[in-house]
Design an enzyme around this catalytic site. Structure first.
Site, PDB file in Angstrom:
ATOM      1  N   CYS A 130      44.063  67.453  20.355  1.00 46.56           N
ATOM      2  CA  CYS A 130      43.913  65.997  20.318  1.00 46.56           C
ATOM      3  C   CYS A 130      42.506  65.584  20.766  1.00 46.56           C
ATOM      4  O   CYS A 130      41.551  65.801  20.032  1.00 46.56           O
ATOM      5  CB  CYS A 130      45.006  65.330  21.142  1.00 46.56           C
ATOM      6  SG  CYS A 130      45.229  63.582  20.742  1.00 46.56           S
ATOM      7  N   HIS A 230      49.962  67.542  19.229  1.00 49.43           N
ATOM      8  CA  HIS A 230      50.216  68.024  20.588  1.00 49.43           C
ATOM      9  C   HIS A 230      51.220  69.185  20.579  1.00 49.43           C
ATOM     10  O   HIS A 230      52.412  68.990  20.852  1.00 49.43           O
ATOM     11  CB  HIS A 230      50.749  66.879  21.456  1.00 49.43           C
ATOM     12  CG  HIS A 230      49.691  65.951  21.915  1.00 49.43           C
ATOM     13  ND1 HIS A 230      48.939  66.165  23.051  1.00 49.43           N
ATOM     14  CD2 HIS A 230      49.226  64.803  21.378  1.00 49.43           C
ATOM     15  CE1 HIS A 230      48.076  65.182  23.210  1.00 49.43           C
ATOM     16  NE2 HIS A 230      48.219  64.339  22.201  1.00 49.43           N
ATOM     17  N   GLU A 232      51.779  71.397  22.700  1.00 52.76           N
ATOM     18  CA  GLU A 232      52.405  71.624  24.016  1.00 52.76           C
ATOM     19  C   GLU A 232      53.703  70.839  24.165  1.00 52.76           C
ATOM     20  O   GLU A 232      54.535  71.147  25.035  1.00 52.76           O
ATOM     21  CB  GLU A 232      51.423  71.271  25.146  1.00 52.76           C
ATOM     22  CG  GLU A 232      51.270  69.803  25.473  1.00 52.76           C
ATOM     23  CD  GLU A 232      50.412  69.015  24.497  1.00 52.76           C
ATOM     24  OE1 GLU A 232      50.247  67.797  24.716  1.00 52.76           O
ATOM     25  OE2 GLU A 232      49.901  69.616  23.530  1.00 52.76           O
TER      26      GLU A 232
END
Length: 250
Positions: A130, A230, A232
């Site tokens: 990002c 994202h 994660e």
């Protein structure tokens, strides 16, 4: 892969390969805990868990005031994740600030731009996420789209404040990213800015259906990937696993 001496049960000696150390860039923000409100180095826990569950040892890397230590820092790391965060100061890519662009964070911009350049010079494996991908692009001389809803006519990349959305991305099958994830993926998303003019040596390798660039690769680098989404925040750990494997010499 670094070596470590492990005292196995019944064996005071013995060596084994230790898991790679993966730095993760962090925020420097006011925070509250107990009776304290202090400036703190902060990082959302999903980054830490993603690295750990992928076989790496996460190491928090907050913005350093002295940039002379950047290269020294890299000597202790096997790979790095450039994490998400606030908007990059548009003056760093020669633009006027848009009304929807967040306030500048010069301490973090300055440190992370220097760190990206040092990582590239050192050929250290990295995954830029990002804001991290945007910092990478600016460090390579590129520019950003400051407010996507104005450019693409919708808000699907950040559907609601503080809420992760999802959308599909198309990926170049011949790219490193494509070899990890395949030709398409459904990804978690939260961003209102994106890559505009690509920086030197970067190739676009993934796109949303509105043609916003969602993935880039640094050509000639050992492992240099940037994704606008994202990972994660997802159960799919393949990107982190690939980074950890490369950082570990695999």
């Amino acid at each position: 892969m670094r070596e470590a001496t492990l005292g196995a049960p019944g064996d005071p000696g013995g060596t084994a390969n230790a898991p790679p150390l993966i730095g993760i860039t962090a925020y420097l923000e006011p925070a509250r805990w107990g009776v304290w409100v202090r400036e703190a180095a902060l990082l959302p826990a999903p980054y830490v868990r993603a690295v750990e569950r992928s076989g790496g040892v996460p190491v928090l890397v907050p913005p350093l005031a002295g940039l002379g230590g950047t290269r020294t820092l890299l000597h202790g790391l096997d790979g790095i994740v450039f994490a998400g965060g606030g908007d990059v100061d548009p003056r760093l890519y020669g633009a006027e600030r848009h009304a929807e662009t967040g306030p500048p964070q010069p301490h973090r911009d300055r440190f992370e731009l220097a760190l990206v350049r040092a990582v590239v010079d050192a050929d250290l494996p990295f995954l830029a996420i990002c804001r991290g991908m945007q910092v990478l692009n600016v460090a390579r001389g590129g520019a950003l789209v400051q407010h996507l809803p104005e450019a693409v006519g919708h808000e699907r990349h950040a559907p609601a404040a503080g809420t992760i959305g999802r959308h599909r991305v198309q990926i170049s099958e011949t790219s490193v990213l494509g070899k990890i994830l395949g030709e398409a993926a459904e990804v978690p998303t939260y961003h209102h800015q994106a890559v505009g003019r690509l920086g030197k040596g970067l190739t676009a390798v993934a796109w949303a259906d509105d043609q916003v660039v969602e993935g880039v690769e640094l050509q000639g680098h050992r492992f240099g990937l940037g994704v606008q989404w994202h990972p994660e925040e997802d159960d799919d750990r393949r990107l982190f696993e690939a980074l950890v494997a490369e950082a570990g010499g695999g």
